[in-house]
Write an enzyme that holds these catalytic residues in place. Structure first.
Site, PDB file in Angstrom:
ATOM      1  N   SER A  72       0.802  -1.237   0.000  1.00 57.70           N
ATOM      2  CA  SER A  72       0.000   0.000   0.000  1.00 57.70           C
ATOM      3  C   SER A  72       0.828   1.276   0.000  1.00 57.70           C
ATOM      4  O   SER A  72       0.283   2.359  -0.214  1.00 57.70           O
ATOM      5  CB  SER A  72      -0.917   0.028   1.220  1.00 57.70           C
ATOM      6  OG  SER A  72      -2.012  -0.824   1.000  1.00 57.70           O
ATOM      7  N   LYS A  75       0.459   3.477  -2.894  1.00 59.16           N
ATOM      8  CA  LYS A  75      -0.759   4.256  -3.188  1.00 59.16           C
ATOM      9  C   LYS A  75      -0.521   5.766  -3.334  1.00 59.16           C
ATOM     10  O   LYS A  75      -1.018   6.378  -4.287  1.00 59.16           O
ATOM     11  CB  LYS A  75      -1.826   3.969  -2.125  1.00 59.16           C
ATOM     12  CG  LYS A  75      -2.391   2.536  -2.221  1.00 59.16           C
ATOM     13  CD  LYS A  75      -3.241   2.213  -1.005  1.00 59.16           C
ATOM     14  CE  LYS A  75      -3.809   0.796  -1.061  1.00 59.16           C
ATOM     15  NZ  LYS A  75      -4.479   0.430   0.212  1.00 59.16           N
ATOM     16  N   TYR A 197      -3.101  -2.345 -10.338  1.00 55.25           N
ATOM     17  CA  TYR A 197      -3.045  -2.183  -8.879  1.00 55.25           C
ATOM     18  C   TYR A 197      -2.246  -3.314  -8.239  1.00 55.25           C
ATOM     19  O   TYR A 197      -1.367  -3.079  -7.399  1.00 55.25           O
ATOM     20  CB  TYR A 197      -4.470  -2.117  -8.311  1.00 55.25           C
ATOM     21  CG  TYR A 197      -4.503  -2.147  -6.797  1.00 55.25           C
ATOM     22  CD1 TYR A 197      -4.119  -1.032  -6.049  1.00 55.25           C
ATOM     23  CD2 TYR A 197      -4.891  -3.300  -6.111  1.00 55.25           C
ATOM     24  CE1 TYR A 197      -4.121  -1.065  -4.659  1.00 55.25           C
ATOM     25  CE2 TYR A 197      -4.897  -3.339  -4.715  1.00 55.25           C
ATOM     26  CZ  TYR A 197      -4.509  -2.212  -3.996  1.00 55.25           C
ATOM     27  OH  TYR A 197      -4.506  -2.250  -2.621  1.00 55.25           O
TER      28      TYR A 197
HETATM   29  O1  DON Z   1      -4.828  -4.461  -1.498  1.00 52.34           O
HETATM   30  C1  DON Z   1      -4.106  -5.221  -0.875  1.00 52.34           C
HETATM   31  O2  DON Z   1      -4.610  -6.130  -0.249  1.00 52.34           O
HETATM   32  C2  DON Z   1      -2.565  -5.114  -0.801  1.00 52.34           C
HETATM   33  N1  DON Z   1      -1.961  -5.430  -1.995  1.00 52.34           N
HETATM   34  C3  DON Z   1      -2.133  -3.874  -0.228  1.00 52.34           C
HETATM   35  C4  DON Z   1      -2.673  -3.740   1.113  1.00 52.34           C
HETATM   36  C5  DON Z   1      -1.848  -3.007   2.064  1.00 52.34           C
HETATM   37  O3  DON Z   1      -0.644  -2.931   1.988  1.00 52.34           O
HETATM   38  C6  DON Z   1      -2.587  -2.417   3.193  1.00 52.34           C
HETATM   39  N2  DON Z   1      -1.794  -1.580   3.998  1.00 52.34           N
HETATM   40  N3  DON Z   1      -1.419  -1.669   5.121  1.00 52.34           N
END
Ligand code: DON
Length: 617
Positions: A72, A75, A197
């Site tokens: 994330s 992002k 994504y």
């Molecule tokens: O969307 C997801 O599940 C992951 N690829 C990224 C999530 C993430 O890193 C949440 N942050 N703490």
């Protein structure tokens, strides 16, 4: 500084980071993320801390080179890319900027429109990636990888296994994407945006990269090491804003209280924090708390913020430091050494010429201080000299503020002089357009000299303004002649020798044994301090009417610097033997001469003291 086994010194900051690292290493709470099967393979003990400053220094301890997926933390950078390609208005139409206070994978959409609440939660980030995909088509991921590479200052790649693992298991994200499609927030095909994504989350970074990504944001979008612009400064503001309010999801409020930095976390265990204008921080440790944030990452960021007072709202009072020194021409003069009568006159009439040496970055807060300090002295000033040679930058507000201040001064009849104005300085445009006929000089010394000349030029002709076309100044017109009658002068003249030196000749060199005192009767000489074989600094310039080389009389020592003829020069010289002979034959004249030399030495010492005092504020 301590030494490593190979003898290299270790920066104190590294030592401090090592202590912090060692303390937080003991914390084994939290769990490695498993919802993406490939992430479960991470070694829970991995732990790195890295700080990168906006001037390119990087300090890393622990596993700061261990690669992991950005998740994330991608992002905010993807959001910056979308802002750059689609513009803030189009982005705002699809993705809001309100904190959701909910988990990263919550389905937080605005009632009615279906707009995701912010670009840091998955819903917003998927919308952002879909918009980038629609804008850039099949080349979107290559361009995105290059985009991240510009922030990091190196070529990045992805962890293919993590990408496939998440793509195969990301059912919730797929559901979110279809919901967004339902509201018209993302376009068809939904899979293309989702794929971008998943790939962006799988970009491999290490702790150093995180710190440098952060430092690039802290540095208004320019990578501190490569100097390459990664993101426009206006978009940096947008990105840091959403990181501040939404970057830590349902922990964002507490994070702002306890750490106080724009930040973003990722489920692989990374946390990136930014102190705007100063540094980026990267911490990596895979064990996560219930909110999905690295346990050690949060602990380290709290400690760093606490110990180093990094909280955003603990901003330094930079304004006061913008005025490096404030003085007047009565206390601070150019390096021109003038006949004592002119120097004394300047000490009398120089109080109405104010000098402000400015430094650092000029923005609203610093300009407010500068205008206050200027206005406080303006009623007593005929002239204000601003030395901006140490100004590192001036934003548009500062330049406009400066322009208004200068026009205000000029409009009320003050002479405004600028010193050290580099041609590309953003202030230049405003000064030139708003403040004609403000005088501009390349250095403070040149500006002070011009002010001195202008003040002195209203006085009866003195040795300093002696027109060299009239020939050398006679002994009777030199300051040394004061207090000596015609008979004494005639006697003194008998001990002096008239000498000529062509322009460019060295009269004496540093280290030479002292042989003479020089009374300069025509032309100018300068004191040079050589910093290399052909590079030198001009420490002072002596004008016709002044005396130099007089220290030799006092200490009979060696010359402390070089003296060079700047123009064709004429001097009356007195050898040390003749000086001694004068003492034996005419002690009264020697006494007067000695009195004069002591006056000169003490006035030079005073001037040096005042300059030191002016520099220390
Ligand atoms: O969307 C997801 O599940 C992951 N690829 C990224 C999530 C993430 O890193 C949440 N942050 N703490």
């Amino acid at each position: 500084m301590t030494q490593t086994p190979n003898g290299a010194s270790v920066a104190p900051l590294i030592e401090i980071l090592e202590v912090i690292w060692d303390r937080h290493r003991q914390d084994r709470s939290g769990e490695v993320a498993t919802y993406i099967p490939e992430l479960a393979k991470a070694n829970p003990e991995w732990f790195g801390i890295c700080i990168a400053t906006v001037d390119g220094a990087v300090y890393g301890v622990g596993d700061s080179d261990q690669a992991f997926t950005i998740q994330s933390i991608s992002k905010p950078f993807a959001y910056g890319m979308a802002l750059e390609h689609r513009g803030p208005k189009a982005m705002r139409a699809r993705v809001s900027v309100e904190p959701s206070g909910e988990a990263f994978n919550s389905i937080s959409l605005e009632q009615g429109t279906g707009r995701p609440l912010n670009p840091m939660i998955n819903a917003g980030a998927i919308a952002v990636s879909s918009m980038v995909r629609t804008s850039l088509g099949d080349s979107a991921f290559d361009k995105m990888l290059a985009w991240f590479g510009t922030f990091a200052g190196r070529t990045l790649s992805i962890d293919d296994a993590v990408y496939r693992s998440e793509s195969a298991t990301g059912h919730r994200n797929r559901a979110i994407a279809h919901l967004l499609r339902n509201f018209g927030v993302v376009a068809d095909p939904v899979e293309a945006g989702l794929d971008l994504y998943f790939r962006q989350c799988s970009i491999l970074v290490n702790c150093r990269d995180l710190a440098i990504l952060g430092a690039t944001l802290a540095n208004r979008g320019t990578n501190p090491s490569t100097g390459k612009r990664a993101l426009a400064p206006d978009h940096v503001d947008d990105v840091l804003s959403v990181m501040t309010t939404c970057g830590m999801y349902n922990y964002a409020g507490q994070w702002l209280h306890e750490v106080g930095l724009p930040a973003k976390s990722g489920v692989a265990g990374g946390i990136l924090a930014v102190l705007p204008g100063r540094m980026g921080i990267g911490v990596f440790s895979p064990r996560l708390d219930a909110q999905g944030n690295s346990v050690r990452g949060i602990g380290v960021c709290k400690e760093l913020s606490d110990r180093f007072r990094l909280h955003l709202f603990d901003a330094p009072r930079s304004g006061r430091a913008a005025v490096r020194s404030q003085s007047t021409l009565a206390r601070r003069q150019s390096t021109r050494v003038r006949p004592e009568s002119d120097a004394a006159r300047l000490r009398d009439i120089g109080a109405a010429s104010h000098i402000l040496e400015l430094q650092g970055d000029l923005g609203f807060a610093t300009m407010e201080v500068i205008q206050r300090r200027t206005c406080a002295c303006a009623s007593r000033a005929d002239a204000v000299v601003f030395d901006i040679s140490r100004v590192d930058s001036a934003d548009e507000t500062a330049a406009e503020f400066f322009g208004t201040l200068v026009s205000h001064l000029v409009g009320s009849g003050k002479r405004v002089v600028f010193a050290g104005l580099p041609p590309k300085n953003p202030l230049c445009r405003h000064i030139v357009s708003r403040c004609t006929p403000t005088a501009i000089y390349p250095s403070l010394d040149a500006a002070l000299e011009a002010c001195e000349e202008s003040l002195l030029s209203g006085l009866p002709i003195s040795a300093a303004t002696h027109d060299s076309s009239c020939g050398p100044i006679p002994l009777s017109r030199l300051d040394v002649a004061q207090g000596l009658d015609a008979a004494a002068l005639a006697k003194l003249q008998g001990y002096l020798r008239q000498e000529h030196f062509p322009a460019g000749q060295c009269l004496f060199k540093k280290g030479d044994g002292a042989q003479h005192i020089y009374f300069l009767t025509g032309g100018t000489v300068s004191v040079r301090l050589y910093t290399g074989p052909s590079t030198f600094q001009r420490l002072a310039t002596f004008l016709a009417g002044s005396v130099f080389g007089e220290m030799a009389v006092v200490d009979r020592g060696r010359r402390s610097s070089d003296i060079w003829a700047e123009t064709d020069v004429t001097c009356l010289t007195l050898s040390l033997d003749d000086y001694d002979r004068l003492g034996a034959e005419h002690p009264g004249i020697k006494f007067r001469l000695l009195e004069y030399l002591i006056r000169i030495l003490s006035s030079r010492l005073r001037k040096a003291n005042e300059q030191i005092a002016a520099l220390s504020g």
